[in-house]
Motif scaffolding. Structure first.
Motif, PDB file in Angstrom:
ATOM      1  N   VAL A 165       0.864  -1.179   0.000  1.00 37.68           N
ATOM      2  CA  VAL A 165       0.000   0.000   0.000  1.00 37.68           C
ATOM      3  C   VAL A 165       0.898   1.225   0.000  1.00 37.68           C
ATOM      4  O   VAL A 165       1.596   1.484   0.984  1.00 37.68           O
ATOM      5  CB  VAL A 165      -0.940   0.004   1.219  1.00 37.68           C
ATOM      6  CG1 VAL A 165      -1.862   1.218   1.180  1.00 37.68           C
ATOM      7  CG2 VAL A 165      -1.757  -1.290   1.268  1.00 37.68           C
ATOM      8  N   GLY A 166       0.896   1.975  -1.100  1.00 38.00           N
ATOM      9  CA  GLY A 166       1.778   3.138  -1.254  1.00 38.00           C
ATOM     10  C   GLY A 166       2.725   2.909  -2.424  1.00 38.00           C
ATOM     11  O   GLY A 166       3.192   1.788  -2.646  1.00 38.00           O
ATOM     12  N   ARG A 167       2.991   3.975  -3.182  1.00 41.24           N
ATOM     13  CA  ARG A 167       3.853   3.859  -4.369  1.00 41.24           C
ATOM     14  C   ARG A 167       4.919   4.933  -4.398  1.00 41.24           C
ATOM     15  O   ARG A 167       5.311   5.411  -5.466  1.00 41.24           O
ATOM     16  CB  ARG A 167       2.992   3.941  -5.632  1.00 41.24           C
ATOM     17  CG  ARG A 167       2.178   5.204  -5.686  1.00 41.24           C
ATOM     18  CD  ARG A 167       1.394   5.346  -6.960  1.00 41.24           C
ATOM     19  NE  ARG A 167       0.296   6.291  -6.756  1.00 41.24           N
ATOM     20  CZ  ARG A 167      -0.564   6.639  -7.690  1.00 41.24           C
ATOM     21  NH1 ARG A 167      -0.472   6.135  -8.894  1.00 41.24           N
ATOM     22  NH2 ARG A 167      -1.518   7.496  -7.423  1.00 41.24           N
ATOM     23  N   SER A 168       5.398   5.326  -3.216  1.00 41.99           N
ATOM     24  CA  SER A 168       6.424   6.371  -3.180  1.00 41.99           C
ATOM     25  C   SER A 168       7.754   5.829  -3.712  1.00 41.99           C
ATOM     26  O   SER A 168       7.997   4.628  -3.721  1.00 41.99           O
ATOM     27  CB  SER A 168       6.616   6.895  -1.764  1.00 41.99           C
ATOM     28  OG  SER A 168       7.235   5.924  -0.960  1.00 41.99           O
ATOM     29  N   LEU A 170      10.579   6.346  -2.335  1.00 41.75           N
ATOM     30  CA  LEU A 170      11.396   5.959  -1.183  1.00 41.75           C
ATOM     31  C   LEU A 170      11.027   4.570  -0.660  1.00 41.75           C
ATOM     32  O   LEU A 170      11.883   3.819  -0.227  1.00 41.75           O
ATOM     33  CB  LEU A 170      11.174   6.994  -0.072  1.00 41.75           C
ATOM     34  CG  LEU A 170      12.275   7.236   0.937  1.00 41.75           C
ATOM     35  CD1 LEU A 170      13.559   7.637   0.268  1.00 41.75           C
ATOM     36  CD2 LEU A 170      11.825   8.299   1.936  1.00 41.75           C
ATOM     37  N   VAL A 171       9.741   4.245  -0.649  1.00 43.94           N
ATOM     38  CA  VAL A 171       9.312   2.993  -0.013  1.00 43.94           C
ATOM     39  C   VAL A 171       8.495   2.096  -0.957  1.00 43.94           C
ATOM     40  O   VAL A 171       8.910   0.989  -1.282  1.00 43.94           O
ATOM     41  CB  VAL A 171       8.511   3.258   1.290  1.00 43.94           C
ATOM     42  CG1 VAL A 171       8.141   1.922   1.941  1.00 43.94           C
ATOM     43  CG2 VAL A 171       9.305   4.102   2.275  1.00 43.94           C
ATOM     44  N   ALA A 189      -1.145  -0.995  -4.235  1.00 42.83           N
ATOM     45  CA  ALA A 189      -2.336  -0.166  -4.017  1.00 42.83           C
ATOM     46  C   ALA A 189      -1.885   1.258  -3.726  1.00 42.83           C
ATOM     47  O   ALA A 189      -0.784   1.472  -3.219  1.00 42.83           O
ATOM     48  CB  ALA A 189      -3.142  -0.719  -2.849  1.00 42.83           C
ATOM     49  N   HIS A 190      -2.723   2.233  -4.046  1.00 45.27           N
ATOM     50  CA  HIS A 190      -2.352   3.631  -3.853  1.00 45.27           C
ATOM     51  C   HIS A 190      -3.603   4.464  -3.648  1.00 45.27           C
ATOM     52  O   HIS A 190      -4.698   3.917  -3.485  1.00 45.27           O
ATOM     53  CB  HIS A 190      -1.513   4.121  -5.037  1.00 45.27           C
ATOM     54  CG  HIS A 190      -2.115   3.774  -6.352  1.00 45.27           C
ATOM     55  ND1 HIS A 190      -3.174   4.478  -6.881  1.00 45.27           N
ATOM     56  CD2 HIS A 190      -1.861   2.757  -7.206  1.00 45.27           C
ATOM     57  CE1 HIS A 190      -3.522   3.919  -8.019  1.00 45.27           C
ATOM     58  NE2 HIS A 190      -2.742   2.864  -8.239  1.00 45.27           N
ATOM     59  N   SER A 191      -3.430   5.772  -3.658  1.00 48.14           N
ATOM     60  CA  SER A 191      -4.526   6.663  -3.269  1.00 48.14           C
ATOM     61  C   SER A 191      -5.748   6.564  -4.182  1.00 48.14           C
ATOM     62  O   SER A 191      -6.839   6.958  -3.799  1.00 48.14           O
ATOM     63  CB  SER A 191      -4.025   8.108  -3.225  1.00 48.14           C
ATOM     64  OG  SER A 191      -3.379   8.419  -4.434  1.00 48.14           O
ATOM     65  N   LEU A 196      -9.886  -0.510  -1.160  1.00 47.46           N
ATOM     66  CA  LEU A 196      -8.566  -0.866  -0.626  1.00 47.46           C
ATOM     67  C   LEU A 196      -8.634  -2.115   0.259  1.00 47.46           C
ATOM     68  O   LEU A 196      -7.778  -2.992   0.173  1.00 47.46           O
ATOM     69  CB  LEU A 196      -8.011   0.326   0.166  1.00 47.46           C
ATOM     70  CG  LEU A 196      -6.646   0.106   0.812  1.00 47.46           C
ATOM     71  CD1 LEU A 196      -5.560  -0.044  -0.244  1.00 47.46           C
ATOM     72  CD2 LEU A 196      -6.316   1.271   1.755  1.00 47.46           C
ATOM     73  N   ALA A 209       2.557   1.432   3.546  1.00 49.01           N
ATOM     74  CA  ALA A 209       3.438   2.609   3.556  1.00 49.01           C
ATOM     75  C   ALA A 209       2.722   3.761   2.874  1.00 49.01           C
ATOM     76  O   ALA A 209       3.148   4.274   1.844  1.00 49.01           O
ATOM     77  CB  ALA A 209       4.743   2.293   2.841  1.00 49.01           C
ATOM     78  N   ALA A 210       1.605   4.179   3.473  1.00 53.33           N
ATOM     79  CA  ALA A 210       0.802   5.240   2.861  1.00 53.33           C
ATOM     80  C   ALA A 210       0.884   6.552   3.630  1.00 53.33           C
ATOM     81  O   ALA A 210       0.501   7.597   3.125  1.00 53.33           O
ATOM     82  CB  ALA A 210      -0.657   4.804   2.763  1.00 53.33           C
ATOM     83  N   ILE A 212      -0.807   7.281   6.368  1.00 51.22           N
ATOM     84  CA  ILE A 212      -2.131   7.650   6.878  1.00 51.22           C
ATOM     85  C   ILE A 212      -2.411   6.821   8.137  1.00 51.22           C
ATOM     86  O   ILE A 212      -2.524   5.593   8.058  1.00 51.22           O
ATOM     87  CB  ILE A 212      -3.219   7.388   5.816  1.00 51.22           C
ATOM     88  CG1 ILE A 212      -2.919   8.204   4.554  1.00 51.22           C
ATOM     89  CG2 ILE A 212      -4.609   7.714   6.369  1.00 51.22           C
ATOM     90  CD1 ILE A 212      -3.807   7.864   3.380  1.00 51.22           C
ATOM     91  N   LEU A 215      -4.911   3.545   8.573  1.00 48.98           N
ATOM     92  CA  LEU A 215      -5.551   3.291   7.265  1.00 48.98           C
ATOM     93  C   LEU A 215      -6.038   1.851   7.139  1.00 48.98           C
ATOM     94  O   LEU A 215      -7.094   1.589   6.576  1.00 48.98           O
ATOM     95  CB  LEU A 215      -4.544   3.610   6.147  1.00 48.98           C
ATOM     96  CG  LEU A 215      -5.001   3.327   4.715  1.00 48.98           C
ATOM     97  CD1 LEU A 215      -6.122   4.294   4.304  1.00 48.98           C
ATOM     98  CD2 LEU A 215      -3.828   3.437   3.736  1.00 48.98           C
TER      99      LEU A 215
HETATM  100  P1  ADP Z   1       6.539   7.038   2.324  1.00 46.89           P
HETATM  101  O1  ADP Z   1       7.487   8.105   2.747  1.00 46.89           O
HETATM  102  O2  ADP Z   1       6.196   6.058   3.424  1.00 46.89           O
HETATM  103  O3  ADP Z   1       6.943   6.338   1.076  1.00 46.89           O
HETATM  104  P2  ADP Z   1       4.683   8.991   1.211  1.00 46.89           P
HETATM  105  O4  ADP Z   1       3.895   9.834   2.157  1.00 46.89           O
HETATM  106  O5  ADP Z   1       5.794   9.584   0.442  1.00 46.89           O
HETATM  107  O6  ADP Z   1       5.124   7.707   2.045  1.00 46.89           O
HETATM  108  O7  ADP Z   1       3.730   8.324   0.133  1.00 46.89           O
HETATM  109  C1  ADP Z   1       2.473   7.903   0.456  1.00 46.89           C
HETATM  110  C2  ADP Z   1       2.063   6.836  -0.509  1.00 46.89           C
HETATM  111  O8  ADP Z   1       0.841   6.274  -0.050  1.00 46.89           O
HETATM  112  C3  ADP Z   1       1.776   7.336  -1.915  1.00 46.89           C
HETATM  113  O9  ADP Z   1       2.475   6.531  -2.799  1.00 46.89           O
HETATM  114  C4  ADP Z   1       0.277   7.179  -2.134  1.00 46.89           C
HETATM  115  O10 ADP Z   1      -0.061   6.710  -3.406  1.00 46.89           O
HETATM  116  C5  ADP Z   1      -0.094   6.163  -1.086  1.00 46.89           C
HETATM  117  N1  ADP Z   1      -1.430   6.433  -0.559  1.00 46.89           N
HETATM  118  C6  ADP Z   1      -1.933   7.618  -0.175  1.00 46.89           C
HETATM  119  N2  ADP Z   1      -3.198   7.486   0.221  1.00 46.89           N
HETATM  120  C7  ADP Z   1      -3.535   6.194   0.078  1.00 46.89           C
HETATM  121  C8  ADP Z   1      -4.723   5.424   0.303  1.00 46.89           C
HETATM  122  N3  ADP Z   1      -5.829   5.970   0.758  1.00 46.89           N
HETATM  123  N4  ADP Z   1      -4.669   4.120   0.051  1.00 46.89           N
HETATM  124  C9  ADP Z   1      -3.545   3.565  -0.414  1.00 46.89           C
HETATM  125  N5  ADP Z   1      -2.415   4.223  -0.659  1.00 46.89           N
HETATM  126  C10 ADP Z   1      -2.393   5.520  -0.419  1.00 46.89           C
END
Ligand code: ADP
Length: 286
Positions: A165-168, A170-171, A189-191, A196, A209-210, A212, A215
């Motif tokens: 969960v998250g596509r940054s 960094l992580v 998965a992402h925003s 989800l 790693a989102a 939030i 979450l």
């Molecule tokens: P990190 O530093 O842990 O990599 P960031 O804050 O840079 O985290 O990135 C947040 C990531 O979480 C983004 O890639 C975004 O797509 C993802 N994200 C944000 N909101 C949601 C959500 N509601 N569900 C899933 N993923 C999410």
């Protein structure tokens, strides 16, 4: 079910001890001590704490500390010149530009000045490309730390369903690549992801790693799954992750706590990367 708690503090300590032994071996073989250059810009209190911990553990592992602190209003050219100087310095094995940098600086352009072989955060385009191609390179510390936890706890990855969960940069992205390299079936998965919880429920291994708080709840976790929480949020009652820990621990097979899960692994992997960088630069097998 009550989940097994994955003890990141203990695994991180073992990794740091391994690094310290690796440094001793390098010196015994006639090499020189690895050196880590941390570059901190400005006075952000959280960044100051992170950098202080990195420097302390670097010295504790027998490595040289080449810290540089620049004022918050420093200009791009000055930071670039410093990075070029560190890049050319043979005593510096690894360069870490502490992020986030102040708004007026172009951090991507700064990271691009770090030679791939000294990029101990694994953030350069070259190292991201090597990871995507499945070739050796320096890996980003947090996802590398997650992989070490999964390995230490014998979590099966080949053929397993992994959801990140998250596509940054960094992580999330490197995390997905590392899981793929171990033959997991990976979903990111992402925003914008629809439903989800349903996507997460597929996961044998769920990495969140989102950024939030809370979450992911128990409804998003398959019974017996391994849940890795990369989030860190400071609340009035202490630190929390992206996962509702108490509820999810009733469903999951294994779970990382916050604090004491992924967090301590990040610095341990930074030290491991710095040793690897020094070993390669000194012409020794890593
Ligand atoms: P990190 O530093 O842990 O990599 P960031 O804050 O840079 O985290 O990135 C947040 C990531 O979480 C983004 O890639 C975004 O797509 C993802 N994200 C944000 N909101 C949601 C959500 N509601 N569900 C899933 N993923 C999410």
């Amino acid at each position: 079910m009550t989940a097994r708690v994955i003890d990141g503090t203990a695994v991180a300590r073992r990794v740091r001890e391994d690094v310290a032994r690796g440094v001793e071996k390098l010196l015994a073989e006639g090499g020189t001590a690895p050196g880590l250059a941390t570059v901190l810009i400005g006075e952000d209190p959280a960044s100051e704490v992170y950098v202080r911990n990195k420097r302390r553990l670097c010295v504790a592992a027998g490595m040289a500390d080449h810290h540089r602190h620049l004022p918050g209003d420093v200009d791009q050219a000055t930071v670039a010149a410093l990075l070029d100087e560190l890049a050319a310095d043979p005593a510096v094995s690894g360069i870490l530009l502490q992020l986030p940098t102040p708004e007026h600086l172009d951090s991507e352009a700064l990271i691009a000045r770090i030679p791939a072989e000294k990029d101990v955060d694994g953030l350069t385009t070259a190292n991201a490309g090597l990871l995507a191609q499945g070739r050796p390179g320096l890996r980003p510390c947090t996802p590398a730390g997650v992989m070490t936890l999964l390995e230490e706890y014998d979590v099966a990855l080949s053929g397993a369903e992994a959801v990140v969960v998250g596509r940054s940069v960094l992580v999330g992205k490197p995390m997905a690549q590392l899981l793929l390299a171990q033959n997991a079936t990976v979903t990111i998965a992402h925003s914008r992801t629809r439903d989800l919880a349903e996507v997460c429920r597929r996961a044998d291994v769920l990495v969140v790693a989102a950024g939030i708080p809370g979450l992911v709840g128990a409804d998003a976790v398959k019974p017996g799954a391994t849940v890795i929480d990369v989030g860190i949020h400071r609340g009035e009652d202490g630190l929390h992750g992206d996962v509702e820990y108490d509820a999810v621990a009733e469903v999951a097979g294994a779970i990382t706590p916050v604090p004491g899960g992924v967090g301590p692994m990040t610095i341990a992997m930074l030290l491991a990367n710095t040793l690897t960088a020094a070993t390669v630069q000194q012409g020794r097998a890593s």
